[in-house]
Design a protein around this motif. Structure first.
Motif, short mmCIF file in Angstrom:
data_model
loop_
_atom_site.label_atom_id
_atom_site.label_comp_id
_atom_site.label_asym_id
_atom_site.label_seq_id
_atom_site.Cartn_x
_atom_site.Cartn_y
_atom_site.Cartn_z
N PRO A 102 0.83 -1.21 0.00
CA PRO A 102 0.00 0.00 0.00
C PRO A 102 0.87 1.26 0.00
CG PRO A 102 -0.82 -1.59 1.59
CD PRO A 102 0.49 -2.12 1.11
N ASP A 104 0.94 4.12 1.53
CA ASP A 104 1.43 4.72 2.77
C ASP A 104 2.62 3.92 3.33
OD1 ASP A 104 -0.37 2.60 3.34
OD2 ASP A 104 -0.59 3.30 5.40
N GLU A 247 1.94 -4.03 10.03
CA GLU A 247 0.92 -3.23 9.35
C GLU A 247 0.60 -3.80 7.97
OE1 GLU A 247 1.01 1.08 9.36
OE2 GLU A 247 2.50 1.04 10.98
N LEU A 248 1.63 -4.25 7.25
CA LEU A 248 1.41 -4.83 5.93
C LEU A 248 0.58 -6.11 6.04
CD1 LEU A 248 1.91 -4.79 2.89
CD2 LEU A 248 4.07 -6.00 3.30
N HIS A 251 -3.03 -5.36 6.77
CA HIS A 251 -3.72 -4.87 5.58
C HIS A 251 -4.31 -6.03 4.80
CE1 HIS A 251 -4.47 -2.77 1.79
NE2 HIS A 251 -3.76 -3.71 1.19
N TYR A 252 -3.52 -7.06 4.57
CA TYR A 252 -4.01 -8.20 3.79
C TYR A 252 -4.95 -9.09 4.61
CZ TYR A 252 -1.14 -7.09 -0.21
OH TYR A 252 -0.62 -6.47 -1.32
#
Length: 262
Positions: A102, A104, A247-248, A251-252
């Motif tokens: 993403p 960001d 965080e990654l 996200h998924y």
């Protein structure tokens, strides 16, 4: 004024290094000399310039960042951290399909810190990296996404699910189908474990990266720009990289459905 400030910071390694040092806290000249391995004769003219630009203040014999200095250095750090990540492995990052990250998080790539790229030799091309397997076994909290089926993954993760570690795994539909047909026993262990959650990523418009984030490290495998897997991975043990990787993964994870049975 902005151009003058830019020249003040970027045209002198001594000035830049002093600003970064003072970001850690005030220092007197002896501490500055020891930390930066410089002499007073070399450093005093640079200090004078930084004081003139109101980037640092002198309180008696101690130097510290001014409010403007804190603002400037605080915004310098993300850029310098990004340089550090890219410097030794620019070819690797330039060849990756970064659309999996993403925007960001992509703009915060510098948070990976001291990131190493693992590239196996021909004799170990299909092995899982030792740095990965050894540290994974020592981890107590594991979040992992699998974008491709590796024959060692089923046994590796089923063993982890039987340990004291908390495990969360995200797999693609294709990986889940292969687990059902080729590793049903290991899949059953994963699904029946009280400390393991298995989720399936069904979004076909996004290419799921392979990620492993634990309390010890962050590990990521991105496809190249041709959509191919070339066995190269990036790994970091920095706390900032672990936060970034978490965080990654989250996200998924938010795009997945949980699986409780086959």
């Amino acid at each position: 004024m902005s151009s003058s400030l830019s020249d003040t910071i970027w045209l002198s390694e001594k000035r830049k290094n002093l600003l970064l040092l003072l970001m850690e806290g005030p220092r007197d000249i002896e501490q500055i000399k020891a930390s930066l391995n410089v002499t007073s004769k070399a450093m005093m003219p640079q200090i004078k310039i930084l004081k003139k630009q109101e980037l640092i203040l002198q309180v008696e014999e101690v130097y510290e960042l001014s409010e403007i200095g804190k603002l400037v250095v605080g915004n310098m750090l993300p850029l310098l951290n990004t340089f550090e990540v890219l410097e030794d492995n620019k070819g690797y990052w330039a060849s990756r399909d970064m659309s999996a990250i993403p925007e960001d998080l992509f703009m915060r790539l510098g948070e990976l810190g001291e990131c190493m790229v693992i590239e196996p030799d021909l004799n170990h091309m299909f092995d899982l990296p030792r740095e990965f397997t050894e540290n994974l076994a020592k981890s107590r909290c594991i979040m992992s996404s699998l974008s491709y089926y590796h024959p060692l993954y089923p046994s590796l993760y089923s063993k982890l699910s039987q340990s004291d570690a908390e495990v969360e795994i995200v797999v693609t539909e294709a990986v889940f189908e292969r687990l059902k047909t080729e590793s049903p026993t290991e899949l059953g262990v994963l699904l029946n474990s009280g400390n393991t959650v298995v989720k399936v990523f069904s979004e076909k418009s996004l290419r799921l990266p392979t990620i492993a984030v634990t309390d010890r490290f962050m590990y990521i495998c991105l496809f190249d720009k041709q959509g191919k897997y070339d066995h190269r991975k990036a790994m970091s043990f920095d706390a900032s990289a672990v936060r970034w990787g978490r965080e990654l993964f989250m996200h998924y994870r938010g795009l997945c459905r949980e699986v409780t049975g086959v």
